[in-house]
Design a protein around this motif. Structure first.
Motif, PDB file in Angstrom:
ATOM      1  N   THR A 265      11.732  23.788 -14.134  1.00  0.00           N
ATOM      2  CA  THR A 265      10.897  24.583 -13.237  1.00  0.00           C
ATOM      3  C   THR A 265      11.772  25.093 -12.103  1.00  0.00           C
ATOM      4  O   THR A 265      12.769  24.461 -11.763  1.00  0.00           O
ATOM      5  CB  THR A 265       9.695  23.751 -12.717  1.00  0.00           C
ATOM      6  OG1 THR A 265       8.867  24.595 -11.919  1.00  0.00           O
ATOM      7  CG2 THR A 265      10.129  22.574 -11.885  1.00  0.00           C
ATOM      8  N   GLU A 390      -2.946  28.631  -9.364  1.00  0.00           N
ATOM      9  CA  GLU A 390      -2.925  29.187  -8.013  1.00  0.00           C
ATOM     10  C   GLU A 390      -4.338  29.052  -7.460  1.00  0.00           C
ATOM     11  O   GLU A 390      -5.271  28.761  -8.219  1.00  0.00           O
ATOM     12  CB  GLU A 390      -2.478  30.648  -8.049  1.00  0.00           C
ATOM     13  CG  GLU A 390      -3.313  31.481  -8.978  1.00  0.00           C
ATOM     14  CD  GLU A 390      -2.963  32.967  -8.939  1.00  0.00           C
ATOM     15  OE1 GLU A 390      -2.743  33.501  -7.847  1.00  0.00           O
ATOM     16  OE2 GLU A 390      -2.970  33.578 -10.020  1.00  0.00           O
ATOM     17  N   PRO A 391      -4.501  29.258  -6.172  1.00  0.00           N
ATOM     18  CA  PRO A 391      -5.862  29.148  -5.647  1.00  0.00           C
ATOM     19  C   PRO A 391      -6.747  30.216  -6.295  1.00  0.00           C
ATOM     20  O   PRO A 391      -6.283  31.335  -6.540  1.00  0.00           O
ATOM     21  CB  PRO A 391      -5.698  29.436  -4.157  1.00  0.00           C
ATOM     22  CG  PRO A 391      -4.240  29.247  -3.864  1.00  0.00           C
ATOM     23  CD  PRO A 391      -3.518  29.586  -5.129  1.00  0.00           C
ATOM     24  N   THR A 414      -8.363  23.016 -10.685  1.00  0.00           N
ATOM     25  CA  THR A 414      -7.481  21.849 -10.784  1.00  0.00           C
ATOM     26  C   THR A 414      -6.133  22.099 -10.128  1.00  0.00           C
ATOM     27  O   THR A 414      -5.391  22.978 -10.549  1.00  0.00           O
ATOM     28  CB  THR A 414      -7.260  21.494 -12.266  1.00  0.00           C
ATOM     29  OG1 THR A 414      -6.601  22.603 -12.911  1.00  0.00           O
ATOM     30  CG2 THR A 414      -8.572  21.230 -12.984  1.00  0.00           C
ATOM     31  N   ALA A 504       4.763  17.973  -1.680  1.00  0.00           N
ATOM     32  CA  ALA A 504       4.465  18.860  -2.804  1.00  0.00           C
ATOM     33  C   ALA A 504       4.930  20.293  -2.593  1.00  0.00           C
ATOM     34  O   ALA A 504       5.049  21.054  -3.555  1.00  0.00           O
ATOM     35  CB  ALA A 504       2.959  18.843  -3.071  1.00  0.00           C
ATOM     36  N   ARG A 521       2.063  28.018  -1.415  1.00  0.00           N
ATOM     37  CA  ARG A 521       3.325  27.330  -1.160  1.00  0.00           C
ATOM     38  C   ARG A 521       3.705  27.505   0.297  1.00  0.00           C
ATOM     39  O   ARG A 521       3.503  28.559   0.870  1.00  0.00           O
ATOM     40  CB  ARG A 521       4.425  27.934  -2.033  1.00  0.00           C
ATOM     41  CG  ARG A 521       4.175  27.844  -3.521  1.00  0.00           C
ATOM     42  CD  ARG A 521       4.292  26.465  -4.043  1.00  0.00           C
ATOM     43  NE  ARG A 521       5.577  25.862  -3.715  1.00  0.00           N
ATOM     44  CZ  ARG A 521       5.953  24.667  -4.161  1.00  0.00           C
ATOM     45  NH1 ARG A 521       5.157  23.952  -4.922  1.00  0.00           N
ATOM     46  NH2 ARG A 521       7.131  24.183  -3.834  1.00  0.00           N
TER      47      ARG A 521
HETATM   48  C1  6R9 Z   1      -0.015  23.288 -13.101  1.00  0.00           C
HETATM   49  C2  6R9 Z   1       0.940  24.280 -12.501  1.00  0.00           C
HETATM   50  C3  6R9 Z   1       2.610  24.324  -9.284  1.00  0.00           C
HETATM   51  C4  6R9 Z   1       2.178  25.117  -8.078  1.00  0.00           C
HETATM   52  C5  6R9 Z   1       1.566  24.255  -7.006  1.00  0.00           C
HETATM   53  C6  6R9 Z   1       0.658  25.247  -6.304  1.00  0.00           C
HETATM   54  C7  6R9 Z   1       0.151  26.127  -7.428  1.00  0.00           C
HETATM   55  C8  6R9 Z   1      -1.366  25.107  -9.179  1.00  0.00           C
HETATM   56  C9  6R9 Z   1      -3.306  25.280  -8.205  1.00  0.00           C
HETATM   57  C10 6R9 Z   1      -2.322  25.765  -7.325  1.00  0.00           C
HETATM   58  C11 6R9 Z   1      -3.928  26.196  -5.738  1.00  0.00           C
HETATM   59  C12 6R9 Z   1      -4.682  25.309  -7.770  1.00  0.00           C
HETATM   60  N1  6R9 Z   1      -1.133  25.648  -7.969  1.00  0.00           N
HETATM   61  N2  6R9 Z   1      -2.675  24.882  -9.345  1.00  0.00           N
HETATM   62  N3  6R9 Z   1      -2.632  26.220  -6.096  1.00  0.00           N
HETATM   63  N4  6R9 Z   1      -4.937  25.770  -6.522  1.00  0.00           N
HETATM   64  N5  6R9 Z   1      -5.679  24.894  -8.554  1.00  0.00           N
HETATM   65  O1  6R9 Z   1       0.573  25.406 -12.199  1.00  0.00           O
HETATM   66  O2  6R9 Z   1       2.216  23.814 -12.317  1.00  0.00           O
HETATM   67  O3  6R9 Z   1       3.743  25.827 -12.615  1.00  0.00           O
HETATM   68  O4  6R9 Z   1       4.553  23.641 -11.575  1.00  0.00           O
HETATM   69  O5  6R9 Z   1       3.017  25.201 -10.339  1.00  0.00           O
HETATM   70  O6  6R9 Z   1       1.163  26.055  -8.446  1.00  0.00           O
HETATM   71  O7  6R9 Z   1       1.392  26.032  -5.410  1.00  0.00           O
HETATM   72  O8  6R9 Z   1       2.558  23.726  -6.146  1.00  0.00           O
HETATM   73  P1  6R9 Z   1       3.466  24.636 -11.759  1.00  0.00           P
END
Ligand code: 6R9
Length: 653
Positions: A265, A390-391, A414, A504, A521
Motif C-alpha cells: 500500500t 472513503e467517507p 465501514t 491511523a 486523511r
Molecule cells: C479498506 C480500505 C484506508 C483509508 C483510511 C481512510 C479511508 C476507508 C473509510 C475511509 C472514511 C470509511 N477509508 N474506509 N474513510 N470512511 N468508511 O479502504 O483500505 O485502501 O488501505 O485505505 O481509506 O482514509 O485510512 P485502504
C-alpha cells in the motif's frame, strides 16, 4: 476544525433505527458489546474459538510483551484454507455454492464448496511440486477470476505467503513488489476482460522478469484472455500443471502467527509498504466482522463485494471472511458499465444478491447517471448495504438506501485500512440507529480514541487524530523487511512506554452520541488563514449541491492565506450544459461559503469531466494540487486512466 463547520454540513438530520423485524433475526446482539467491555481479551478468545477450527487449541490470547510487535493466539495452530473450505464440506455443506462467478463477456462458472476444495487441493499439490512450501512468497497477478481465489487459498494451504498485485499495476510496480518480497513464483494469466476488451497481463510479467535476475523460478499462467503470449522457459500453463494434480491434499496445521500475506500500500513516501498479515488473528476478525457487520446468514444470503482481489477489501471481504463463514457469493470480473451501465444491477437481479458491499465513488458515479438505470432492475432481494474506502457523503448515503436499498436496507459504513486487516468502525445492522455520513462506532472489542496534536484525548465535538488504543487480532504484524519503518510510521507519534497507540493517519470527530465522523486523511487537511479545513468536508458541501456529481478539493499554496481551497467538480449530466462553467463556479463558491462559512469558500472551482483516481477509486489530490499550483503534473503511474490529467490540464489552460 470547528464543530460548527461540521454541523452546518449535516443537512441530513434523519436517523434510521433498526426495524423490529430485522433486529429479531439479526446475527449481532448487544451482548457482544457488553462482553467485550467486560473483558476484551476473553471476548476475542471466544470469537477465535467460535469462528475457527483450531488443529491445536490456543491457551494464550495476546502476547504484547514486545510492542508494537503483537502475537495473537500464538500457541494455537490452524490451517487457513481448511477453515475456508474442508470444514464446510465436512459439515455437510459441500453442495452449497461458494462462488457464482460472472465473466465480463457474460460467461459464468459456479463452484460449490466441494468443488472449490478440490480445485484448491489440486493447486496446492501443483505448487508443492514446484517447490513452494511454508514461508515461501508467491506473487499473484490475476484478473478477478476463480483462479485468483484458488491461487490465494492454495498458497495459504501450504503455509506460504501470497502477495497479490492488482492487475492494473505496471510491470515496474510488479517488479518492485516481486523484489521486495523475493517471490519464488508468479501466478498470472494471459489476459483478462475489461471494458469489452482483453487486457494482457503476461507481457507485464515478462517485462518485470526480463533481466532474469529476480528470485522468481517459475511463472504459472492461467488461460483466460486467449490472447497470444510470449513463452519463456520458466513459464508453465496452469491448466496443464493444476489439472493433472491430485484433488486430495491434506491441510497441515501452522502456527497462528504464520504469515498469510503481504499486501503493498502506498505511504507518504514513494516506496510502497508491504503490509504483513498473519493467520489466526486475521481470520478471526475478518470472519467475525463479515458475519456480524453484514448480518450474514450463510444458508440463505447471497453476498457480493465488488472489490478487486488485489485490494485489502478483496482479501478480507471477498476471500477470507466470506469463505471462512461458508457464504455464497458473487464474483464479477469486469467493469460496472460493460456492456451497459446497468450491469451491476443486472447481476444483483440475476443472482438475487442480498448483501451488497461497494465504495462511495461507485455510488456517486451511479447517482450521476440517474436512478432510471437501477430502477430498470429488480433489486428487491437486497437487505443490507455496505460502504468502504472513503467517507460517504449523506446525499450518496440516502440515494444508496432509497434507490438500491428500496428505502429500507440498513447501510453499514465501514472504516478500516489495509493495515487494520478487517473492519474497525461500523454500525451493526439490527442494533445501531443509523446516521448518514458517520461510520459510527468501534466494533465490539476495538478501542478507538480521537487525540489532539499533543496526544491528549479531545472531547466531543472537537476534531482530532484517530488512534487505535489497544492491539487487535487482525492488526498488521509489520512492514515486510522494515521493522523500523513499521514502528516509526504507526507507533511513534502517540505511544508512551506504558501505552502503545496506533496512529491511523485519519482525522475524525466524535459527536455527542459517541458516533465517529471520519474527516479524511490528515495529509489532506488544509490550513487556510490559520483555520484547519478538511478536503472531505468541503467536498461533501459541494456534492450536497444538486448540480454537482463529484468533487475533489485541494489546498493550493496561496501568498495571502497560506493555503487556498481549490475545487474540481463534475456536474450532473442534466446540468452540465445548462450552466456556463463561470456560472457554476460562482454558484458553488457561494454555496460552500453558506454551507461551511466564508473561510471555506473556494478560491477557484474548476468544472471538469473527469477526476484522477487510483485503480481502487481514491482521488489523487496530489495531482490536482500540481494543477492548482501551476506546476508540472507529477507521477501519474498509479492512475486508473493516465489520460485524465492531460484532459484536465488542457481544459484549464
Ligand atoms: C479498506 C480500505 C484506508 C483509508 C483510511 C481512510 C479511508 C476507508 C473509510 C475511509 C472514511 C470509511 N477509508 N474506509 N474513510 N470512511 N468508511 O479502504 O483500505 O485502501 O488501505 O485505505 O481509506 O482514509 O485510512 P485502504
Amino acid at each position: 476544525m470547528t464543530s460548527n463547520s461540521i454541523d452546518s454540513l449535516l443537512h441530513e438530520e434523519r436517523r434510521f433505527p433498526p426495524s423490529p423485524d430485522f433486529t429479531e433475526g439479526s446475527v449481532a446482539s448487544p451482548a457482544l458489546y457488553e462482553q467485550a467491555k467486560a473483558d476484551r481479551l476473553a471476548f476475542w478468545a471466544d470469537r477465535a474459538r467460535e469462528q475457527l477450527h483450531w488443529h491445536t487449541p490456543f491457551t494464550q490470547t495476546l502476547d504484547w510483551s514486545n510492542p508494537p510487535f503483537a502475537k495473537w493466539f500464538a500457541d494455537g495452530t490452524l490451517n487457513v484454507a481448511y477453515n475456508c473450505l474442508d470444514r464446510h464440506v465436512l459439515a455437510g455443506n459441500g453442495d452449497r455454492v461458494a462462488i457464482h462467478w460472472e465473466g465480463e463477456p457474460g460467461d459464468t462458472r459456479t463452484l460449490t464448496y466441494a468443488e472449490l476444495t478440490s480445485e484448491v487441493s489440486k493447486a496446492a499439490n501443483a505448487l508443492a511440486a514446484l517447490g513452494i512450501g511454508q514461508g515461501d512468497r508467491v506473487a499473484i497477478y490475476l484478473p478477478v477470476i476463480p483462479e485468483a481465489v484458488i491461487a490465494m487459498l492454495a498458497v495459504a494451504r501450504l503455509g506460504a505467503v501470497h502477495s497479490v498485485v492488482f492487475g492494473g499495476f505496471s510491470a515496474e510496480s510488479l517488479r518492485s513488489r516481486i523484489d521486495d518480497a523475493s517471490a519464488k513464483l508468479v501466478i498470472t494469466a494471459d489476459g483478462g476482460w475489461r471494458k469489452g476488451k482483453v487486457f494482457p497481463l503476461k507481457p507485464a510479467v515478462d517485462a518485470a522478469l526480463a533481466d532474469n535476475a529476480s528470485t522468481v523460478e517459475h511463472v504459472l499462467v492461467v488461460r483466460r484472455g486467449e490472447n497470444d503470449v510470449q513463452w519463456n522457459e520458466r513459464d508453465l500453463w496452469w491448466h496443464e500443471v493444476v489439472s493433472s494434480a491430485s484433488a486430495e491434499h491434506e491441510a497441515e496445521a501452522f502456527e497462528a502467527e504464520n504469515p498469510l500475506f503481504i499486501l503493498y500500500t502506498s505511504g507518504t513516501t514513494g516506496k510502497p509498504k508491504g503490509i504483513l498479515h498473519t493467520s489466526g488473528g486475521y481470520l478471526t476478525q475478518a470472519s467475525f466482522t463479515h458475519k456480524n457487520v453484514f448480518d450474514l446468514h450463510p444458508e440463505k444470503d447471497v453476498y457480493w463485494c465488488t472489490a478487486d482481489v488485489g485490494w485489502i477489501t478483496g482479501h478480507s471481504y471477498v476471500v477470507y471472511g466470506p469463505l471462512a463463514n461458508g457464504a455464497t457469493q458473487v464474483l464479477y470480473e469486469g467493469t460496472p458499465d460493460t456492456p451497459h451501465p446497468g450491469r451491476w444491477w443486472e447481476i444483483i437481479e440475476k443472482y438475487g444478491v442480498t448483501i451488497f458491499y461497494t465504495a462511495p465513488t461507485a455510488i456517486r458515479s451511479f447517482m450521476k447517471l440517474g436512478r432510471e438505470i437501477p430502477d430498470g432492475f429488480d433489486l428487491s432481494s437486497i437487505r443490507v448495504l455496505g460502504s468502504v474506502g472513503e467517507p460517504i457523503n449523506p446525499e450518496a448515503w440516502i440515494w444508496y438506501r432509497d434507490v438500491i436499498g428500496a428505502g429500507k436496507a440498513p447501510i453499514v459504513d465501514t472504516w478500516w485500512q489495509t493495515e487494520t486487516g478487517a473492519i474497525m468502525i461500523s454500525a451493526l445492522p439490527g442494533i445501531t440507529t443509523l446516521k448518514p455520513g458517520s461510520a459510527q462506532v468501534p466494533i465490539p472489542g476495538i478501542k478507538i480514541d480521537i487525540l489532539g496534536e499533543d496526544g491528549t484525548r479531545v472531547d466531543p465535538p472537537q476534531g482530532g487524530l484517530l488512534v487505535v488504543s489497544e492491539p487487535w487480532p487482525s492488526m498488521l504484524r509489520g512492514i515486510w523487511g522494515d521493522p523500523e519503518r513499521f514502528a516509526d510510521t504507526y507507533w511513534s507519534r502517540f505511544s508512551t512506554p506504558e501505552a502503545y497507540k496506533y496512529f491511523a493517519g485519519d482525522g475524525a470527530h466524535v459527536d455527542a452520541d459517541g458516533d465517529i465522523w471520519l474527516l479524511g486523511r490528515v495529509d489532506d487537511v488544509m490550513n487556510v488563514s490559520g483555520h484547519r479545513l478538511s478536503t472531505t468536508e468541503i467536498e461533501s458541501a459541494l456534492v450536497s449541491h444538486p448540480i454537482v456529481a463529484e468533487a475533489a478539493v485541494v489546498g493550493a499554496a496561496d501568498e495571502q492565506t497560506g493555503q487556498a481551497v481549490v475545487a474540481f467538480v463534475i456536474l450532473r449530466s442534466e446540468h452540465a450544459d445548462a450552466q456556463t462553467p463561470d456560472e457554476a463556479s460562482t454558484l458553488l463558491r457561494a454555496h460552500v461559503a453558506s454551507a461551511i462559512g466564508a473561510i471555506a469558500r473556494p478560491r477557484q472551482v474548476f468544472v471538469v469531466t473527469e477526476l484522477p483516481k487510483t485503480r481502487s477509486g481514491k482521488i489523487m489530490r496530489r495531482l490536482l494540487q500540481d494543477v492548482a499550483e501551476g506546476r508540472e503534473v507529477g507521477d501519474t503511474t498509479t492512475l486508473a486512466d493516465t489520460a485524465v490529467m492531460q484532459i484536465i490540464s488542457d481544459k484549464l489552460k
